[in-house]
Design a protein around this motif. Structure first.
Motif, short mmCIF file in Angstrom:
data_model
loop_
_atom_site.label_atom_id
_atom_site.label_comp_id
_atom_site.label_asym_id
_atom_site.label_seq_id
_atom_site.Cartn_x
_atom_site.Cartn_y
_atom_site.Cartn_z
N CYS A 34 0.88 -1.17 0.00
CA CYS A 34 0.00 0.00 0.00
C CYS A 34 0.92 1.21 0.00
O CYS A 34 2.05 1.16 0.49
N GLU A 36 0.83 4.00 1.53
CA GLU A 36 0.99 4.73 2.80
C GLU A 36 1.10 6.23 2.54
O GLU A 36 1.87 6.94 3.18
N PRO A 38 -1.64 9.72 1.05
CA PRO A 38 -3.06 10.08 1.03
C PRO A 38 -3.78 9.86 -0.29
O PRO A 38 -4.98 9.64 -0.31
N ASP A 39 -3.05 9.91 -1.42
CA ASP A 39 -3.73 9.80 -2.71
C ASP A 39 -2.73 9.42 -3.81
O ASP A 39 -1.52 9.38 -3.58
N ARG A 67 -8.33 3.98 -5.16
CA ARG A 67 -9.47 3.51 -4.33
C ARG A 67 -10.70 3.20 -5.17
O ARG A 67 -11.51 2.35 -4.81
N ASN A 98 -3.58 3.78 -0.26
CA ASN A 98 -4.11 3.60 1.09
C ASN A 98 -3.21 4.41 2.02
O ASN A 98 -1.99 4.40 1.86
N ARG A 99 -3.80 5.07 2.99
CA ARG A 99 -3.04 5.93 3.90
C ARG A 99 -2.04 5.16 4.78
O ARG A 99 -1.02 5.71 5.18
N GLU A 115 -7.24 2.24 7.52
CA GLU A 115 -8.07 2.41 6.31
C GLU A 115 -8.32 1.08 5.62
O GLU A 115 -7.38 0.43 5.15
N TYR A 117 -9.60 -1.46 2.56
CA TYR A 117 -9.48 -1.41 1.10
C TYR A 117 -10.88 -1.50 0.49
O TYR A 117 -11.62 -2.45 0.75
N TRP A 172 -5.84 -4.87 7.08
CA TRP A 172 -7.11 -4.74 6.36
C TRP A 172 -7.08 -5.43 5.00
O TRP A 172 -8.12 -5.53 4.33
#
Length: 192
Positions: A34, A36, A38-39, A67, A98-99, A115, A117, A172
């Protein structure tokens, strides 16, 4: 009737041509990460950073899944991307937006990954894995970044404590769903 091909937006990193070439037959592993971050836009900024002066390249995965399920390819599969120590020449890196622990990745008091998925993101991942299985007959294994990089480092907020350097894709990530739907074997990490 076979499913429609996965729509992948190709947007090569500026240094892609400087990444080491490889034979597709040597690719037997997919590593799930991921970002890690924000976008996707922030991930792109990080991916374009030059971290290795000798080769003028940086860290990145091959594929990024947002996302909403949108898939981008930043590094062609016939190039070695820098995404997991010790396994790059044999693997494809897939980054899920994913954050994770962002922005305090290594703080001892900020190690929870909260967060989940989204379904659209996991559906796109499954479609991509199926496509890669079709395109790369040697592909047999899958692992999480956390399976392969188990190094503990001093916490940035308390150097007396140690934290895991990499924890992605984290708690997650739906391993049972992915392994049940894609013909790949989970590669055990070192010491497993």
């Amino acid at each position: 009737m076979p499913p429609a091909p996965l729509a992948v937006h190709v947007d090569p990193l500026p240094y892609q041509a400087r990444l080491q070439p490889r034979l597709r037959a040597q690719i037997d592993l997919v590593v799930v990460h991921c970002t890690e971050l924000p976008d996707l836009a922030t991930a792109r900024v990080y991916g374009e950073r030059i971290l290795y002066p000798e080769s003028q390249t940086g860290n990145s995965g091959h594929y990024y899944i947002d996302r909403d399920g949108g898939v981008q390819r930043w590094v062609d599969t016939d190039r070695v991307a820098h995404h997991v120590r010790g396994h790059n020449p044999r693997s494809i890196g897939i980054e899920l937006v994913n954050r994770g622990r962002w922005p305090r990745w290594l703080d001892a008091d900020h190690q929870a990954m909260a967060e989940p998925y989204p379904d659209a993101q996991i559906a796109a991942l499954l479609a991509l894995l199926r496509q890669l299985r079709q395109d790369l007959p040697s592909l047999r294994f899958i692992a999480g970044h956390e399976d392969l990089d188990r190094e503990d480092v001093p916490a940035s907020d308390d150097p007396g404590q140690r934290v895991r350097r990499k924890r992605d894709p984290g708690p997650w990530f739906p391993w049972d769903t992915v392994l049940a739907q894609v013909a790949l074997q989970r590669l055990p990490g070192p010491g497993s």
